[in-house]
Design an enzyme around this catalytic site. Structure first.
Site, mmCIF file in Angstrom:
data_model
loop_
_atom_site.group_PDB
_atom_site.id
_atom_site.type_symbol
_atom_site.label_atom_id
_atom_site.label_comp_id
_atom_site.label_asym_id
_atom_site.label_seq_id
_atom_site.Cartn_x
_atom_site.Cartn_y
_atom_site.Cartn_z
ATOM 1 C CG HIS A 176 -1.981 -0.990 1.213
ATOM 2 N ND1 HIS A 176 -3.010 -0.928 0.316
ATOM 3 C CD2 HIS A 176 -2.194 -2.099 1.954
ATOM 4 C CE1 HIS A 176 -3.813 -1.961 0.497
ATOM 5 N NE2 HIS A 176 -3.340 -2.693 1.482
ATOM 6 C CB CYS B 38 -2.256 3.655 -4.273
ATOM 7 S SG CYS B 38 -3.427 2.318 -4.065
#
Lengths: 553, 271
Positions: free
Chosen positions: B107, B149
């Site tokens: 992440h 991301c």
């Protein structure tokens, strides 16, 4: 009554006045007291509080020789080595003037060609052979002569111009013999062009040295195509492991590795032990379990042997390596594996167009070691003890290549008894330069790092390592300039190892230092509540001070 | 997440298949997926809903697992500043001739990548680490791949030479996962990694495919996020850089040179 009241009332204003004056005085005294109090607070804050804050939030930095490191980095632009050459004339026909002329010619050539990278200075001395030496030469026992004449240490190249008789027997026309000393006949002694090529090429390996120098000095770090990436990086200690991967333990159960190591390998590793440490281990592995990988054997139709392709060898090495336990040791490792295959005879095809004629049983893996395939039928195997002499000979050649020692061409006249001191000199020269360049680069990048991150902690032992490294490299450079290559090598080794140790120390991690923002963040809750009122009351202190000045004026 | 573990293990398998040995791979995995009590297929990690390859099968050597996967250890591995007693399998023993592939998945956000729920590595730190590696000549070329991301932000601050970088999404975009395995109940792989693996399946050790093809393996209609890359720090154009320079094998076998005959060889007589 009225008089008393009148006197009372008249004293009241007086009393009031006195009281007012008293109050005014008291006010003034109180004011003074308050001002003195404020001054006291400010003084304590500045003289005691601020220093405590500075000392407790600064990181410990032992002092470092940044100037010396800068000097060393600058000295990289011009590295000078001195090479001592001694010429011993055994040939009566070669007179002193002709020889001196040849020598000065040689000196000029060497000086000119030896300046394409590092700068080589040459000091050529010459003398006539003593009576005893001449007697030895007449016996034509060249090994004896070699030992007697070339025994004064590694830091010189001895060139021996043989008398015509011996030269005919030992060194035929236009050839030379390079053992511990370089043996020439008188024609070659006069052919200075060829002689200088021999000295620069075979003795000093000047191309290799200059390539190394250029690689380290190139800002863009373009890897030269000539860099021999088969050679292991220099280390203080090498661990050599001989492994036997035995796929048929039901038939063969023993190997004579200890004998072979003693008879063959130790003879070479002992000679090198003055300069690098070599530790030797041996192990046996049974039934190679390559996991999901199976060796893809091929077999030609009318032939009775199996073979492996070159493209399979690297994967085979990977799977063998996973079984060797090489990751445990701390020093650089060299692995030599004797593989006894299940399907025999097994060979390696060097050329797939002509498998039969290009068969081989061994190959070398760069910077790792070598693998030898042992086929019992070919090795005249009779019992359950496998004899690995041939394997050991192969491993010895591979080892010398992997360590980085270049050997002279083999001579048919004199069989080789070990590694010659002239070859070791070439090795020491290359490694000394490598170590010096690597250390200076490491020290330079360390000093850049430490000046950029001002709050990184530098402990005392790291500072010690750095100082040791700087001193050793400085000494190494001056010894090399003086021609003492062997001593320069040892110093360069110390310098290299301490610089690596200092650079890779585990405490030099950025995350461990006292971050700049934390410096303020921790102390702000303490300083602000005290500091702001003090700052504001500075105004009244200055006002009072000015008043005092007016009063006294 | 499950899919991050699957991403990393799949790339690990590809790299091993193409010939890089475990001694040259450092695998840092939180390693809490295969034996997780919520995993209905214990001791396995799949990267595809067909469940035909167990990427956590035999022959997986995890060098840093669980609590050892920290930003500090990651930086230690890259810069080489490990305690002396660390075994070689946990050290990156690279030098100026080494090509390094760094693949990170997890992440992330603008300027950071999350490590294990409790810490993050920032883009500035990573750029400084790259510079330290350059100064100490610990690499020849680096290929930096990141699948998270806003992954582009992780390489924007690099300033050291010879680095190629590719990320699965631009700043401001999220990287998306590919598909879910309904029997396990989680997404099993991310889009960028899925298509990168698809491309790598077509590469073998002698392949001449270029890095440019790898970078273009996931166009926008497949990946939904924009795959961005950075080539300004690299001296050669990417259509001349082979994939096998980073993903392929490290061993160039050479033949033993002519055997050196020593005089003491004859002293020992064989039977």
């Amino acid at each position: 009554m009225n008089q008393a009241e009148a006197s009372e009332s008249s004293s009241e204003p007086v009393e009031n006045e006195i009281e007012l004056v008293n109050l005014k005085n008291e006010d003034q005294q109180l004011n003074q007291l308050l001002i003195i109090n404020t001054i006291y607070y400010i003084v304590v804050f500045v003289l005691i509080g601020l220093p405590i804050w500075i000392f407790t939030t600064s990181t410990y930095r032992a002092s470092l020789p940044f100037d010396s490191i800068d000097q060393l980095a600058k000295s990289l632009n011009r590295i000078e080595y001195k090479i001592n050459i001694e010429i011993i004339n055994f040939n009566d026909e070669l007179t002193a003037d002709i020889l001196n002329k040849a020598i000065s010619d040689l000196n000029i050539r060497l000086d000119k060609d030896g300046k394409n990278g590092i700068e080589l200075q040459f000091e050529i001395k010459n003398r006539v052979a003593t009576g005893e030496e001449k007697k030895l030469a007449l016996t034509h026992k060249i090994e004896l002569l070699d030992q007697v004449v070339c025994s004064d240490g590694l830091n010189k190249l001895h060139m021996i111009i043989l008398d015509d008789d011996s030269a005919k027997k030992i060194v035929s026309e236009d050839q030379y013999l390079f053992l511990n000393c370089l043996y020439l006949n008188k024609n070659l002694a006069k052919d200075t062009e060829r002689l200088s090529k021999i000295v620069l090429g075979e003795f000093l390996h000047i191309e290799k040295i200059n390539e190394e120098y250029r690689l380290k000095m190139d800002v863009e770090r373009r890897l030269p195509s000539k860099k021999d990436i088969r050679v292991v990086n220099f280390d203080n200690e090498y661990e050599v492991t001989f492994s036997w991967l035995n796929e048929r333990p039901e038939v063969y159960s023993k190997w004579n590795v200890d004998e072979c190591v003693e008879k063959y390998f130790s003879k070479i590793s002992d000679k090198l032990s003055d300069f690098i440490k070599i530790s030797i281990k041996a192990q046996t592995l049974l039934y190679s379990d390559f996991g999901s990988y199976t060796l893809s054997y091929s077999k030609l139709e009318n032939e009775s042997f199996y073979y492996l392709r070159q493209s399979d060898l690297s994967i085979m090495t990977n799977f063998i390596e996973s079984r060797l336990g090489a990751k445990i040791s701390d020093s650089s490792a060299l692995e030599f594996v004797t593989y006894l295959p299940n399907k025999e005879p097994l060979y390696i095809a060097k050329n797939l167009q002509n498998v039969k004629d290009s068969r081989s049983v061994s190959f070398m893996v760069p910077r790792w070691g070598g693998i030898y395939v042992y086929n019992p039928k070919d090795e005249n195997q009779s019992d359950d003890l496998i004899r690995v002499e041939k394997a050991m000979k192969t491993f010895l050649t591979q080892f010398i290549n992997l360590i980085g020692i270049d050997l002279h061409k083999s001579s048919k006249v004199v069989p080789r008894s070990g590694i010659y001191s002239s070859e070791i000199f070439g090795y020491l020269l290359t490694k000394t330069l490598e170590n010096q360049l690597n250390s200076i680069n490491t020290l330079n990048s360390l000093s850049l790092l430490l000046t950029r991150i001002k709050s990184m902690v530098i402990e005392d032992d790291i500072a010690e390592q750095i100082k040791t490294s700087v001193e050793s490299i400085e000494q190494s450079l001056s010894l090399a300039k003086d021609g003492k290559i062997k001593e320069a090598f040892f110093k360069s080794k110390i310098g290299f190892l301490s610089s690596e140790k200092a650079f890779f120390d585990k405490s030099l991690l950025e995350k461990l230092y006292f971050p700049e923002d934390q410096r303020f963040a921790i102390y702000i809750p303490l300083f602000i509540p005290v500091g702001i009122p003090l700052l504001l009351s500075m105004k009244s202190v200055i006002g009072w001070y000015k008043k005092q000045k007016i009063k006294t004026d | 997440n499950y899919r991050h573990a699957a991403n990393v293990l799949s790339i690990y398998r590809s790299v091993k298949r193409l010939g890089i040995p475990d001694s040259h791979i450092i695998l840092m995995l939180s390693d809490d997926m295969a034996c997780n009590p919520r995993n209905p297929r214990p001791a396995t990690v799949f990267n595809n809903e067909n469940e035909n390859i167990n990427v956590y099968g035999d022959d997986v050597e995890v060098d840093y697992r669980g609590n050892e996967v920290t930003v500090k250890n990651f930086i230690r591995v890259l810069t080489g500043r490990l305690p002396e007693a660390t075994p070689h399998s946990k050290k990156m023993m690279s030098d100026e001739t080494s090509n390094i592939l760094i693949y990170m998945s997890g992440h992330g956000g603008e300027g950071f990548l999350k490590f294990q729920d409790s810490e993050e590595i920032s883009d500035i730190e990573l750029a400084d680490v790259m510079e330290q590696m350059w100064q100490k000549r610990r690499y020849n070329q680096i290929l930096f791949m990141v699948d998270s991301c806003q992954a582009e932000s992780m390489f924007l601050k690099f300033y050291s030479p010879n680095i190629l970088a590719v990320a699965s999404s631009k700043v401001g975009e999220d990287s998306l996962s590919h598909h879910m395995d309904h029997s396990i109940g989680v997404y099993v792989i991310d889009r960028f990694t899925y298509y990168a693996l698809e491309f790598l399946e077509t590469v073998d050790q002698n392949s001449k495919k270029t890095i440019q093809e790898l970078f273009k393996c996931c166009p926008k209609h497949k990946c939904i996020s924009t795959v961005t890359y950075r080539t300004d720090l690299f001296p050669r154009p990417i259509n001349q850089v082979l994939v096998t320079e980073f993903f392929g094998n490290v061993r160039n076998i050479s033949w033993t040179p002519d055997l050196i005959e020593f005089s003491f060889f004859d002293s020992f007589k064989t039977n």
